[in-house]
Design a protein around this motif. Structure first.
Motif: not given
Length: 448
Positions: A221, A225, A229, A268, A271, A274
């Protein structure tokens, strides 16, 4: 006997000694602090306990020839267990059978690893072949290699590395070379040795195998990301540069626009901090508490399951009053402890799990509860028909009619019930621990 063995083993750092001590404490046995403790590598422990010399571990010579000792060796071969002999003042007085249980989170973890893209899963272990093959069958492994030395493990990892990218997971000091030889080395840091942790690329600070799958998901993940980005940020910057080169975008506005692009890319990227939104589902706090409660009860009840098998063994070897007493004791444990636990699961835990998992997820376990109830009721009926068993109401084939014996025509059925209950309960406990109880150990409020 277990109290003597555990008392002698209290100061030993060996993993088998720790298992003996844990078993004694789980049963509430009083332990005595040993004196004159001597650790013999490869053999075991020798200590003074209550004025007696107690040795626990491997026999230096041949195994004892007593009938009970032959029974122990036969059961060890059939069950795939290790034998730790207990010697008191030079005489072999007993034995402790040790079984290395499968981690309850292992099947679920391997399913997640398969889903994550692992095409080949191999077990490398220094243990004996019998338990290793059993574990390989349960987990559906592609290959199992037992009796592996540290050098064998390094050679196996390098051979696998020639085929594809390899990940090695282990927790022992002898596994550090294999960790270094793998493409990615993962050490179980909670229990593993420092050398393994230093040689590894990834250290799991919690001693849970399923966190390897969590680490895989986190890494994928985060990479997704990061690539997203970078691609979006550079793309927007190139577009802005094109407008600026054409004179459409003034320098001041271009500078402000670039700052805006940078902020958007950073937001971005944040994230990744999280939680993911993959296969997680809400788990109510009350359900999580129930899972922890019944998991703890399993630990207590698992220690009572051997009573069922022990009672059956007594009926086979010496079907007298003592055997009947063992059968009644096993039934008392069934009625007082095991059946109330199973009924509570049926009425409290399974309805709570139906919301996040669906009612079909617990249906097979409910059928197992019904079978346990049926066998327990049948067992109680046999005991009720036997009454006090002051005299038998049926003769054995040899004509003997000893006091306190179950009628021979019902003895075989009682044996089948005891062995059946022992097998069904062990399987039922393992299924619940692997399918349900591991859910409460993930992130608070979620199940994976």
């Amino acid at each position: 006997m277990l109290a003597l063995a555990a008392s002698a083993d209290q100061l030993s750092p060996h993993v088998l000694a720790g298992a003996v001590v844990a078993a004694a404490r789980a049963r509430g046995l009083p332990l005595t602090m040993p004196g004159e403790v001597a650790e013999h590598p490869g053999r075991g422990v020798r200590a003074q306990v209550d004025g007696r010399t107690v040795e626990v571990g491997r026999r230096p010579g041949p195994a004892p020839e007593a009938g009970w000792a032959r029974t122990v060796l036969g059961r060890a071969v059939l069950d795939g267990t290790a034998v730790s002999w207990v010697t008191v003042d030079g005489d072999v007085a007993g034995a402790v059978l040790l079984r290395d249980p499968l981690r309850r989170d292992a099947p679920r973890t391997l399913r997640r690893l398969r889903a994550a893209g692992f095409r080949r899963l191999v077990l490398l272990t220094g243990d004996r072949a019998e338990p290793a093959r059993e574990i390989g069958t349960v987990l559906g492994l592609d290959d199992v290699r037992a009796g592996q030395s540290p050098a064998d493990k390094v050679a196996a990892v390098r051979a696998e590395g020639e085929r594809d990218v390899t990940v090695m997971v282990c927790d022992g000091v002898n596994d550090a070379p294999a960790l270094a030889a793998a493409t990615v080395g993962v050490a179980m840091g909670a229990r593993g040795a420092t050398a393994s942790s230093e040689a590894a690329d990834v250290v799991l600070t919690v001693d849970r195998l399923d966190h390897l799958a969590d680490a895989m998901e986190i890494a994928r993940r985060a990479r997704r990301i990061a690539v997203q980005s970078a691609a979006v940020g550079m793309g927007l910057s190139l577009v802005a540069m094109g407008f600026a080169a054409a004179g459409v975008l003034p320098p001041a506005a271009g500078a402000l626009l670039q700052e805006g692009i940078d902020v958007a890319v950073i937001l971005n990227a944040l994230r990744a901090l999280g939680p993911g939104h993959g296969t997680t589902h809400p788990l109510a706090p009350g359900t999580e508490r129930l899972l922890h409660r019944f998991s703890a009860e399993h630990g207590t009840l698992s220690a009572a399951l051997p009573l069922l098998r022990a009672a059956a063994s007594r009926l086979v070897t010496d079907p007298g009053p003592d055997a009947l007493h063992a059968v009644r004791r096993a039934h008392a444990v069934l009625v007082a402890e095991i059946l109330p636990h199973e009924r509570a699961e049926e009425t409290e835990l399974y309805p709570a799990l139906a919301a996040p998992l669906g009612p079909e997820a617990t249906a097979p376990m409910s059928r197992a509860h019904a079978e346990i109830e049926r066998l327990a009721a049948r067992h109680g009926t046999h005991l009720a028909l036997a009454g006090d068993a002051a005299r038998p109401d049926g003769a054995r084939p040899d004509g003997a009619r000893p006091d306190g014996v179950l009628p021979y025509d019902r003895l075989e059925d009682v044996l089948a019930i005891l062995y059946g209950l022992h097998t069904v309960l062990r399987l039922h406990f393992a299924q619940e621990e692997q399918n349900y109880f591991t859910l409460a150990a993930t992130a608070p409020g979620e199940i994976g």
